[in-house]
Motif scaffolding. Sequence first.
Motif, PDB file in Angstrom:
ATOM      1  N   ARG A 149     114.496 -41.258  26.452  1.00  0.00           N
ATOM      2  CA  ARG A 149     113.429 -40.257  26.598  1.00  0.00           C
ATOM      3  C   ARG A 149     113.897 -38.877  26.130  1.00  0.00           C
ATOM      4  O   ARG A 149     113.192 -38.183  25.392  1.00  0.00           O
ATOM      5  N   VAL A 199     114.250 -38.762  22.283  1.00  0.00           N
ATOM      6  CA  VAL A 199     112.959 -38.690  21.610  1.00  0.00           C
ATOM      7  C   VAL A 199     112.382 -37.278  21.716  1.00  0.00           C
ATOM      8  O   VAL A 199     111.876 -36.720  20.729  1.00  0.00           O
ATOM      9  N   ILE A 237     108.475 -48.457  19.356  1.00  0.00           N
ATOM     10  CA  ILE A 237     108.689 -47.006  19.355  1.00  0.00           C
ATOM     11  C   ILE A 237     108.290 -46.407  18.013  1.00  0.00           C
ATOM     12  O   ILE A 237     107.647 -45.365  17.944  1.00  0.00           O
ATOM     13  N   ARG A 265     107.997 -42.588  16.966  1.00  0.00           N
ATOM     14  CA  ARG A 265     108.379 -41.795  18.133  1.00  0.00           C
ATOM     15  C   ARG A 265     109.885 -41.540  18.162  1.00  0.00           C
ATOM     16  O   ARG A 265     110.342 -40.585  18.783  1.00  0.00           O
ATOM     17  N   LEU A 273     104.884 -42.340  25.465  1.00  0.00           N
ATOM     18  CA  LEU A 273     106.306 -42.662  25.508  1.00  0.00           C
ATOM     19  C   LEU A 273     106.682 -43.280  26.843  1.00  0.00           C
ATOM     20  O   LEU A 273     107.397 -44.289  26.898  1.00  0.00           O
TER      21      LEU A 273
END
Length: 250
Positions: A85, A88, A143, A146, A215
């Motif tokens: 997280r 990203v 993903i 992202r 996300l």
Amino acid sequence: MTPADTASRTPLNRQRVLRTAVELADQSGLESLSMRRLADELGVVPMALYKHVAGKEELLDGMVACLIEEIGPAVRDADWKRAVRLRVLSARQTLQRHRWARQAIESRTNKTPAVLGYMDSFIGMFLAGGFSADLTHHAMHAIGGRMWGFTQELFDDAAAPQTPDAVPPEVRTAMLQQMAAMYPNVLAIATLGAHDDDSVVGHGCDDQFEFEFALDLLLDGFERLHQRGWTSRQAKLSGGSVENAGRPIA
């Protein structure tokens, strides 16, 4: 002494060429960047650039490498979910500083060492968290962009009704009524909430809340599959159902 004179006295190297190109793109966008303009900014003749980059494509590859250097490394001593997280969101912050970055990334067809290195370290966060190579493979597909801090949005500018500001209010009202009659569901969703223009990467409704919302949904889903021992083989045997995959096969 002019800035060009000062620039010409500074030794030219690949890093200086790339960083100057990044600055020019930040100022005027990627479309206005050319080898000639870059040479002028550096105070050299265009041919001098080709000692450091073979051409425009290699220049763009190098600029993407500069972007990757700005993305924070994987956080040490963090669980996989938090590490992914944060990485990203760090990538997203980088793209918000360089509005041309998405266009440059999407235009790259070859995986350069810098891109491969970033992908490798990104994949490594899942593997270090105990994910199988199988689940990690599919997680990376999910993903997608992202990983770079952006995503292609469904409700872009074309999805919402477009009415010029100069159009009289009664005409705008009629246009919205027509839109509501023809595409009521699209209108209800596309005009539901306000979006922060300052947080947009590229075009559309890709604001920070929507980005993190999607996300987190993905990461929560990956976590559930990981805990259940999901495999693609089981998913295929269960008819492609994610819900059934990971459960004992009768």
